[in-house]
Motif scaffolding. Structure first.
Motif, mmCIF file in Angstrom:
data_model
loop_
_atom_site.group_PDB
_atom_site.id
_atom_site.type_symbol
_atom_site.label_atom_id
_atom_site.label_comp_id
_atom_site.label_asym_id
_atom_site.label_seq_id
_atom_site.Cartn_x
_atom_site.Cartn_y
_atom_site.Cartn_z
ATOM 1 N N ILE A 176 41.237 -2.854 27.324
ATOM 2 C CA ILE A 176 40.227 -2.197 27.841
ATOM 3 C C ILE A 176 40.379 -0.815 28.398
ATOM 4 O O ILE A 176 39.611 -0.183 28.372
ATOM 5 C CB ILE A 176 39.527 -3.150 29.102
ATOM 6 N N GLY A 177 41.617 -0.395 28.852
ATOM 7 C CA GLY A 177 42.002 0.711 29.066
ATOM 8 C C GLY A 177 41.618 0.953 30.785
ATOM 9 O O GLY A 177 41.875 1.954 31.363
ATOM 10 N N GLU A 178 40.979 0.042 31.323
ATOM 11 C CA GLU A 178 40.825 -0.090 32.890
ATOM 12 C C GLU A 178 40.364 1.247 33.542
ATOM 13 O O GLU A 178 41.041 1.878 34.262
ATOM 14 C CB GLU A 178 42.146 -0.491 33.497
ATOM 15 N N ASN A 179 39.241 1.601 33.091
ATOM 16 C CA ASN A 179 38.401 2.823 33.726
ATOM 17 C C ASN A 179 38.975 4.149 33.647
ATOM 18 O O ASN A 179 38.985 4.784 34.670
ATOM 19 C CB ASN A 179 38.239 2.464 35.332
ATOM 20 N N THR A 180 40.213 4.260 32.766
ATOM 21 C CA THR A 180 40.691 5.596 32.532
ATOM 22 C C THR A 180 39.629 6.627 31.888
ATOM 23 O O THR A 180 39.104 6.448 30.840
ATOM 24 C CB THR A 180 41.968 5.593 31.760
ATOM 25 N N LYS A 181 39.707 7.817 32.421
ATOM 26 C CA LYS A 181 38.965 8.849 31.761
ATOM 27 C C LYS A 181 39.563 9.263 30.459
ATOM 28 O O LYS A 181 40.683 9.263 30.379
ATOM 29 C CB LYS A 181 38.590 10.074 32.444
#
Ligand SMILES: C[C@](O)(C(=O)O)[C@H](CC(=O)O)C(=O)O
Length: 307
Positions: free
Chosen positions: A301-306
């Protein structure tokens, strides 16, 4: 909704489990669960039985606990909790939602919902929280009829009879009443809004049935520990509205944070993570039921990283 991926017990099995737990030497601590998630979390923590509170149910609907709900609504919520956790559930059916016919309908619906035990009180409608002023009672005979009705319509349901009489008629009369309720078939007794150790112990000395204490917050009963109730001779203690009260405060905090600071980031440490949520609700087991669903990989998912 683990009833889909796990084998669910029958109502009779859950009632039998409740009876065994109630009779064990250690006091049975029963937390209130106001929805399927809180039921699952209580189970994960290790609790063996759950309570569905009228106060928490009504509050979750944005309503006061003044007897404005009906048996079908509460049975539906009860079914949700049993399906989620497959634990024995004690349901607060208030006054039975009216007279004898309402009580009989409630009893039937609770069995259909696989409820193990019901708690019925001797207030008249409109009822109030047991820790408030201005309560009114029905005659003991009428309460006895209600208890007999439940036993007739739903013999497998365990009946916890609550008396609200202490505040109105005094401790002695409350004890007389509950002894009549035991005679009518009640399996356990709930003396509501008792305060002193001596009062709690007097009920124990004079009533020959398992006893339940109500450790609700912001009420009349001091914060006795479960072990203290056990030492008073009590078999069960409920924490009826606790889950709802902490949940309400928690979402008030995060809503305020978003409203004032434009982000919830400051509250992340107080949140159930996505992984914890999926483990709790058995997300992966459900995915496994359908070969057409691609397996979720949370690391991707990448967990909310910009980016
Ligand atoms: C036990 C109770 O009936 C409930 O609905 O949970 C309430 C709890 C509360 O209002 O704190 C009660 O009357 O004690």
């Amino acid at each position: 909704m683990s009833w889909i991926v796990e084998k669910e017990s029958t109502q009779e099995q859950l009632a039998e489990q409740f009876k065994q737990l109630m009779l064990e030497r250690d006091i049975l601590k029963i937390p209130g669960a106001h929805d399927g998630m809180s039921a699952l979390i209580a189970k994960k923590v290790g609790f063996k039985a759950l309570y569905l509170s009228g106060a928490a149910y009504t509050a979750s609907q944005g309503l006061p606990d003044l007897g404005m709900i009906y048996s079908n609504e509460v049975a539906e919520k009860a079914r949700e909790l049993v399906r989620a956790a497959n634990l024995p559930l004690l349901v607060d059916i208030d006054t039975g939602y009216g007279g004898i016919l309402n009580v009989s309908r409630a009893a039937k619906e609770m069995v259909e919902a696989k409820v193990a035990a019901v708690q019925i009180e001797d207030q008249s409608l409109p009822k109030k929280c047991g820790h408030l002023n201005g309560k009114k009672l029905i005659p003991a005979q009428e309460m006895m009829e209600k208890i007999r009705t439940i036993k007739e319509i739903a013999p497998s349901l365990i009946v916890v009879a609550r008396t609200d009489a202490k505040a109105i008629e005094g401790v002695d009369r409350a004890i007389e009443r509950v002894n009549q309720y035991v005679e009518a078939g009640a399996d356990a007794i709930f003396p509501e809004a008792f305060i002193t150790e001596e009062e709690f112990k007097k009920v124990r000395r004079e009533v020959k049935a398992p006893l339940l204490a109500n450790m609700t917050e912001f009420g009349k009963t001091p914060y006795y520990k479960a072990r203290e109730f056990e030492a008073f001779g009590y078999q069960m203690v409920i924490y009826p509205v606790t889950s709802l009260r902490v949940a309400a405060k928690a979402y008030e905090r995060v809503f305020t944070e978003i409203f004032q600071r434009d982000t919830q980031e400051g509250c992340l440490q107080d949140m159930q993570t996505r992984e914890e949520l999926y483990q709790t609700i058995k997300h992966y087991d459900y995915e496994g039921l359908d070969q057409h669903i691609e397996k979720t990989v949370l690391n991707d998912i990448g967990e909310n990283t910009k980016q």
